[in-house]
Design a protein around this motif. Structure first.
Motif, PDB file in Angstrom:
ATOM      1  N   VAL A 310       0.850  -1.192   0.000  1.00  0.00           N
ATOM      2  CA  VAL A 310       0.000   0.000   0.000  1.00  0.00           C
ATOM      3  C   VAL A 310       0.888   1.245   0.000  1.00  0.00           C
ATOM      4  O   VAL A 310       2.081   1.175   0.286  1.00  0.00           O
ATOM      5  CB  VAL A 310      -0.944   0.029   1.232  1.00  0.00           C
ATOM      6  N   THR A 311       0.278   2.373  -0.332  1.00  0.00           N
ATOM      7  CA  THR A 311       0.997   3.641  -0.398  1.00  0.00           C
ATOM      8  C   THR A 311       0.407   4.624   0.603  1.00  0.00           C
ATOM      9  O   THR A 311      -0.822   4.753   0.710  1.00  0.00           O
ATOM     10  CB  THR A 311       0.913   4.253  -1.811  1.00  0.00           C
ATOM     11  N   PHE A 312       1.266   5.320   1.355  1.00  0.00           N
ATOM     12  CA  PHE A 312       0.844   6.359   2.287  1.00  0.00           C
ATOM     13  C   PHE A 312       1.168   7.720   1.670  1.00  0.00           C
ATOM     14  O   PHE A 312       2.333   8.006   1.356  1.00  0.00           O
ATOM     15  CB  PHE A 312       1.581   6.220   3.628  1.00  0.00           C
ATOM     16  N   THR A 313       0.160   8.555   1.511  1.00  0.00           N
ATOM     17  CA  THR A 313       0.356   9.888   0.944  1.00  0.00           C
ATOM     18  C   THR A 313      -0.092  10.930   1.963  1.00  0.00           C
ATOM     19  O   THR A 313      -1.241  10.903   2.429  1.00  0.00           O
ATOM     20  CB  THR A 313      -0.470  10.075  -0.340  1.00  0.00           C
ATOM     21  N   GLU A 314       0.811  11.840   2.325  1.00  0.00           N
ATOM     22  CA  GLU A 314       0.467  12.872   3.311  1.00  0.00           C
ATOM     23  C   GLU A 314      -0.367  13.956   2.648  1.00  0.00           C
ATOM     24  O   GLU A 314       0.084  14.650   1.744  1.00  0.00           O
ATOM     25  CB  GLU A 314       1.728  13.481   3.920  1.00  0.00           C
ATOM     26  N   GLU A 315      -1.620  14.088   3.090  1.00  0.00           N
ATOM     27  CA  GLU A 315      -2.534  15.061   2.510  1.00  0.00           C
ATOM     28  C   GLU A 315      -2.402  16.425   3.176  1.00  0.00           C
ATOM     29  O   GLU A 315      -2.557  17.459   2.538  1.00  0.00           O
ATOM     30  CB  GLU A 315      -3.974  14.561   2.634  1.00  0.00           C
ATOM     31  N   GLU A 316      -2.167  16.400   4.450  1.00  0.00           N
ATOM     32  CA  GLU A 316      -1.878  17.601   5.232  1.00  0.00           C
ATOM     33  C   GLU A 316      -1.095  17.150   6.447  1.00  0.00           C
ATOM     34  O   GLU A 316      -0.911  15.947   6.647  1.00  0.00           O
ATOM     35  CB  GLU A 316      -3.171  18.319   5.646  1.00  0.00           C
ATOM     36  N   LYS A 317      -0.611  18.093   7.236  1.00  0.00           N
ATOM     37  CA  LYS A 317       0.256  17.727   8.360  1.00  0.00           C
ATOM     38  C   LYS A 317      -0.455  16.754   9.294  1.00  0.00           C
ATOM     39  O   LYS A 317      -1.513  17.071   9.860  1.00  0.00           O
ATOM     40  CB  LYS A 317       0.685  18.977   9.128  1.00  0.00           C
ATOM     41  N   GLY A 318       0.119  15.560   9.435  1.00  0.00           N
ATOM     42  CA  GLY A 318      -0.421  14.572  10.344  1.00  0.00           C
ATOM     43  C   GLY A 318      -1.568  13.745   9.806  1.00  0.00           C
ATOM     44  O   GLY A 318      -2.132  12.921  10.516  1.00  0.00           O
ATOM     45  N   VAL A 319      -1.943  13.936   8.533  1.00  0.00           N
ATOM     46  CA  VAL A 319      -3.060  13.197   7.929  1.00  0.00           C
ATOM     47  C   VAL A 319      -2.543  12.474   6.686  1.00  0.00           C
ATOM     48  O   VAL A 319      -2.016  13.099   5.763  1.00  0.00           O
ATOM     49  CB  VAL A 319      -4.227  14.121   7.545  1.00  0.00           C
ATOM     50  N   TYR A 320      -2.710  11.135   6.659  1.00  0.00           N
ATOM     51  CA  TYR A 320      -2.180  10.330   5.571  1.00  0.00           C
ATOM     52  C   TYR A 320      -3.305   9.514   4.926  1.00  0.00           C
ATOM     53  O   TYR A 320      -4.120   8.894   5.621  1.00  0.00           O
ATOM     54  CB  TYR A 320      -1.104   9.374   6.090  1.00  0.00           C
ATOM     55  N   ARG A 321      -3.316   9.485   3.600  1.00  0.00           N
ATOM     56  CA  ARG A 321      -4.262   8.683   2.846  1.00  0.00           C
ATOM     57  C   ARG A 321      -3.577   7.381   2.424  1.00  0.00           C
ATOM     58  O   ARG A 321      -2.435   7.395   1.948  1.00  0.00           O
ATOM     59  CB  ARG A 321      -4.778   9.423   1.617  1.00  0.00           C
ATOM     60  N   ILE A 322      -4.282   6.253   2.601  1.00  0.00           N
ATOM     61  CA  ILE A 322      -3.739   4.939   2.262  1.00  0.00           C
ATOM     62  C   ILE A 322      -4.455   4.406   1.030  1.00  0.00           C
ATOM     63  O   ILE A 322      -5.691   4.374   0.973  1.00  0.00           O
ATOM     64  CB  ILE A 322      -3.918   3.939   3.417  1.00  0.00           C
ATOM     65  N   SER A 323      -3.698   3.988   0.051  1.00  0.00           N
ATOM     66  CA  SER A 323      -4.281   3.423  -1.174  1.00  0.00           C
ATOM     67  C   SER A 323      -3.403   2.273  -1.660  1.00  0.00           C
ATOM     68  O   SER A 323      -2.240   2.137  -1.276  1.00  0.00           O
ATOM     69  CB  SER A 323      -4.389   4.510  -2.253  1.00  0.00           C
ATOM     70  N   ARG A 324      -3.983   1.460  -2.500  1.00  0.00           N
ATOM     71  CA  ARG A 324      -3.231   0.317  -3.057  1.00  0.00           C
ATOM     72  C   ARG A 324      -2.271   0.827  -4.141  1.00  0.00           C
ATOM     73  O   ARG A 324      -2.565   1.762  -4.844  1.00  0.00           O
ATOM     74  CB  ARG A 324      -4.174  -0.713  -3.631  1.00  0.00           C
TER      75      ARG A 324
END
Length: 324
Positions: A310-324
């Motif tokens: 999976v991939t972790f993408t930081e959307e804003e400080k302290g918030v990460y979106r997880i996707s395949r």
């Protein structure tokens, strides 16, 4: 987080009638955040009024104002005259120093006197209490105890999370009040988690404790090493807590053994104070096994991402979106 010096300056500017609309909104937010803030504010205002009765001089007589304050408190005189606003900055600064020094003493009296408060904000903190017991405070946590601790009592109040390693003393039980819970021990080690708006949980590491609600009607729940309980509807309830990471914050170690990613990510969220957003709920059913010693967030995300694909993408400080 508000800075005390900054708040003192805002209160002084309000008293002087020089506070801006933005500053007033900031002060109001601070007042609403905690009842103790309101008490501190009231003490400052009251002491300012007392200082206003002294002659207008470049250097206020702090001791004289304090004596007047005590005399008025003893006489239970409530009406007080508001000090005339002074426009020069040097007078404002001198007056602020005076009321802060005096109100510090007044606030101690109003809060019961002799209370010791220890807070861990951004960093964890280790404390040795007067009886030799050790307390490890997690971030954003606080303990307090009254004068006479160890000599006449061993009672502390906890807000947040802490690990206690208590020195045995059969004649003087150690009592922790945390939220609506009460924990009594003679000599043991345990962890209490009592954050506001969250379920209070106790994990016993060694020894034996008695866990109860402050206003509960049932007998205390006696727990031994390796057992855990929560406070539910003001009453203690034993739980089967197999979480190996309940002391991760203290030991700086994360351990996962074939744990669903949902639970793994919840632990990572709490440990690093971050938040995850998941696009595909099926990701949460994946399992993960691994151990991290003194981990960094980047290390954990990189390793879990590689293992779970999976991939972790930081959307804003302290918030990460997880996707395949």
């Amino acid at each position: 987080m508000f800075n005390n010096d900054h708040i003192d300056a805002l209160i002084a500017r309000e008293i002087e009638g020089e506070i801006t609309a933005a500053e007033r909104a900031e002060l109001e937010a601070w007042l609403q955040a905690d009842e103790a803030n309101r008490e501190y504010y009231d003490a400052l205002r009251e002491t300012w009024d007392l200082a206003g009765e002294a002659p207008d001089a470049p250097e206020p007589d702090v001791m004289l104002n304090w004596q007047r304050f005590r005399q008025k408190m003893d006489a239970q005189v409530i009406p007080m005259r508001t000090a005339t606003a002074r426009k020069s900055w040097w007078r404002l600064a001198a007056a602020a120093v005076a009321i802060i020094a005096v109100a510090g003493l007044a606030f101690t009296l109003f809060s019961g006197g002799g209370a010791t408060v220890i807070t861990a904000e951004a960093d964890k903190k280790e404390i040795t209490l007067p009886d030799g017991s050790r307390v490890f405070l997690n971030r954003n946590s606080q303990i307090s105890y009254q004068k006479g601790f160890a000599a006449s009592h061993r009672k502390v109040e906890l807000e947040g999370e802490a690990f206690f390693d208590v020195v045995p003393d059969a004649a003087n039980p150690f009592i922790v009040s945390a939220g609506a819970s009460r924990t009594q021990v003679l000599g043991t080690s345990f962890v209490i988690k009592a954050y506001e708006h969250k379920t209070i949980q106790l994990n016993v590491v060694t020894g034996k404790v008695a866990f109860s609600g402050q206003q509960g009607h049932k007998d205390p729940l006696v727990l031994t090493a390796g057992n855990a309980a929560i406070l539910q509807n003001r009453e203690p309830r034993r739980i089967q807590d197999g979480d190996p990471n309940f002391m991760a914050w203290k030991e700086n170690r994360l351990h996962f053994s074939n744990i669903p990613l949902n639970n793994t990510l919840s632990t990572v969220e709490e440990y690093f104070s971050v938040r995850f957003i998941v696009d595909d709920p099926s990701i949460l059913t994946l399992t993960y096994t691994g151990t991290f010693d003194h981990p960094t967030l980047r290390e954990v995300l990189d390793v879990i991402g590689t293992a779970a694909h999976v991939t972790f993408t930081e959307e804003e400080k302290g918030v990460y979106r997880i996707s395949r």
